[in-house]
Each structure stands twice: as C-alpha cells, then as structure tokens.
Design a protein around this motif. Structure first.
Motif, mmCIF file in Angstrom:
data_model
loop_
_atom_site.group_PDB
_atom_site.id
_atom_site.type_symbol
_atom_site.label_atom_id
_atom_site.label_comp_id
_atom_site.label_asym_id
_atom_site.label_seq_id
_atom_site.Cartn_x
_atom_site.Cartn_y
_atom_site.Cartn_z
ATOM 1 N N ARG A 1 -13.532 -3.110 -0.654
ATOM 2 C CA ARG A 1 -13.497 -3.804 -1.942
ATOM 3 C C ARG A 1 -14.679 -4.735 -2.151
ATOM 4 N N ASP B 1 -9.727 -2.695 3.828
ATOM 5 C CA ASP B 1 -9.675 -3.109 2.422
ATOM 6 C C ASP B 1 -10.731 -4.163 2.124
ATOM 7 N N ARG C 1 -7.929 5.936 4.555
ATOM 8 C CA ARG C 1 -7.273 5.047 5.511
ATOM 9 C C ARG C 1 -7.151 5.681 6.886
ATOM 10 N N TRP D 1 -5.786 -1.898 8.301
ATOM 11 C CA TRP D 1 -6.024 -1.562 6.898
ATOM 12 C C TRP D 1 -6.484 -2.771 6.091
ATOM 13 N N ARG E 1 0.847 -1.192 0.000
ATOM 14 C CA ARG E 1 0.000 0.000 0.000
ATOM 15 C C ARG E 1 0.884 1.245 0.000
ATOM 16 N N SER F 1 -2.757 -1.919 -5.226
ATOM 17 C CA SER F 1 -2.497 -1.341 -3.910
ATOM 18 C C SER F 1 -2.242 0.158 -3.998
#
Length: 292
Positions: free
Chosen positions: A117, A113, A129, A109, A54, A245
């Motif tokens: 997603r 994610d 984030r 994170w 990331r 990412s």
C-alpha cells in the motif's frame, strides 16, 4: 451462470449419499461462505475472513469416496497447513483448521500490506498473499527484491539488488554498512529506509488501480461477446467492493445475477442491496446498466 446454486445442490443431494453428505456439510459451514460449487460438488470454493477483515478463498477438491479420502486443499497462502483428517471429520473442521492457519499469518500479511500500500511494486498484479517476496522500485533505475520470513516477518529480510552501474553498487554497500541498524520494534518501512539511507518512492494514487481485475464471480476480466448481453458485451469489470480489506472486482451484470439468487437481497427502484460474495460487507448495484 448458475442462478441459484443452493437449490441445485439440494436437488443433487437427493440422488446419492455423496451429494447428500456434501450438501449437509455445506449447510453446517454456512451457504453465505460458499463462493462456488462445481457441477458434481467435487469442487468447492469457500471464503473466510481473518481477524483483520482480509478475505481469503479456500478451494477444496473432494473425491467421490469422501470422507474416507481426505479433501485436497489449496489457498492463497505461503504454505498450506497440515490437514488433520479422520472418517468423522467434516467440512466445518477443515474450515476451522484453515481459520487457525490464517491466525498464524496475520503479522506476515500486515507486513506485506504495509509494503503493497506504500511502495512501488513491480508487477503488483502478481504480488499475492501467497508470495513472500516483493520487487520494489527504489529509484535511479534500481530495484530490490525482499524476501519476508512468513514465520518471523519483523526480522531482517533477505534483500537482492537489481540495476546497473554505480547507483545499485552504492545501495548494496549502504545496506551492508547499516544492516545492524535493523530494529524489530520499528515499522518495516522505517527500517527499510534506514538501511538504504534513502526515502523510497511512494505509490501514487493513480497507480493503485492501474490494472484490470478478473470478476470474482465469473473469473474473467471481460464478459463474453454476444448480442444477448446488449451494451455490456465484452465489457471489463466495473464494480469494486468498497471494503479496503476486500476490494474484489466484479462485472455489475454478474453481481446482479448473483444478488438475485440470494433470498436476503432487497430491491429499491433500480438498485439491489445485499452483501459482497467475498467479505459480506453491504453493497448496492444498479440494475439499469445490466441485462434484464
């Protein structure tokens, strides 16, 4: 736009001890990590990759009395680390402390994610984030707001319910009835659907790119309007890094200018080959659609 910020910084380094100090410390960190430098070097932006690939951006404000006065740091994180600083500290020490801070937030994170997603996030543009909450569409005009513990992201999240009438009341009662079923070893989404006793609406592919992103170089959604930009005048971002990412958006014109300022960039016919300014993954951009 600055064509070669490294050369500009080198010239500034000749004029004062402050510029000379900052220039040498940027070299220690690595010019490939510098995204942007302010005109007087009092403002720096570095990109740092975490272990999952990331991309994180750290903004640094430097006082003219640096390094006697510690730098001010901001970043896209839920909380900023406590900077350890002394007269002997350098920018590389700051970057190292930031990298250690990122390590502590990996599980947090990964959970975000998984949510971002898979599920339908309300106002996904604002779901950064740094924000530990997500508002999620659950169907029948109902929404939930989840608050993820950044220090213990696999624990049961705080959940608030939004909506009218029987559907939201039913969801709230189902959550309370099943709250003891939350298992830390299960996937976050599996736990969530178990407590709500329903399959949550998934994010449609068409919705993953339903908003305009600002350019990672000029920080604007649209290029300026002017005859000198030719057919690109006023255009939106039109290039996205293929690294999942990263997925940083750019104007191809900005990207071409930036790649031309990097000595390692290669050109074949009308295509420039280089690396993404944020994640360093290989990129290729055509020149013929940009201003010459």
């Amino acid at each position: 736009m600055e064509v070669n910020q490294q050369a500009r910084c080198r010239e500034l380094a000749k004029s004062s001890s402050f510029y000379s100090t900052v220039y040498s410390e940027i070299e220690e960190v690595g010019w490939e990590h510098l995204v942007r430098a302010g005109g007087d070097l009092s403002f720096l932006i570095f990109r740092v990759l975490d272990k999952k690939g990331r991309v994180h951006v750290m903004e640094i404000q430097l006082d003219k009395a640096y390094p006697r006065v510690p730098p001010m740091v901001s970043a896209d994180v839920p909380y900023v680390f406590n900077l350890k600083w002394s007269m002997n500290s350098r920018l590389k020490n700051l970057v190292q402390q930031f990298e250690k801070h990122l390590e502590k937030l990996q599980a947090f994170w990964s959970t975000l994610d998984e949510i971002d997603r898979s599920l339908q996030i309300v106002d996904s543009k604002q779901a950064s984030r740094a924000i530990p909450s997500r508002q999620i569409h659950v169907g029948n005009g109902c929404f939930i707001i989840l608050f993820i513990d950044n220090n213990d992201p696999r624990s049961l999240p705080e959940c608030r319910f939004m909506g009218l009438g029987n559907p939201v009341n039913s969801l709230r009662k189902t959550w309370k009835r099943n709250v003891d079923k939350w298992e830390r070893d299960k996937a976050f989404l599996e736990n969530l659907e178990c407590l709500l006793n329903t399959q949550l609406p998934r994010l449609a592919d068409a919705e993953t790119n339903n908003h305009l992103d600002e350019c990672g170089i000029c920080y604007a959604q649209y290029l300026p309007i002017g005859d000198e930009l030719g057919p690109q005048t006023g255009s939106a971002t039109d290039y996205t890094c293929e690294n999942n990412s990263c997925s940083k958006a750019f104007h191809s014109m900005c990207l071409v200018d930036w790649l031309r300022s990097i000595t390692t960039t290669r050109q074949s016919f009308n295509v420039l080959f280089g690396n993404c300014p944020y994640c360093s993954e290989p990129i290729a951009v055509k020149i013929n659609a940009t201003k010459n």
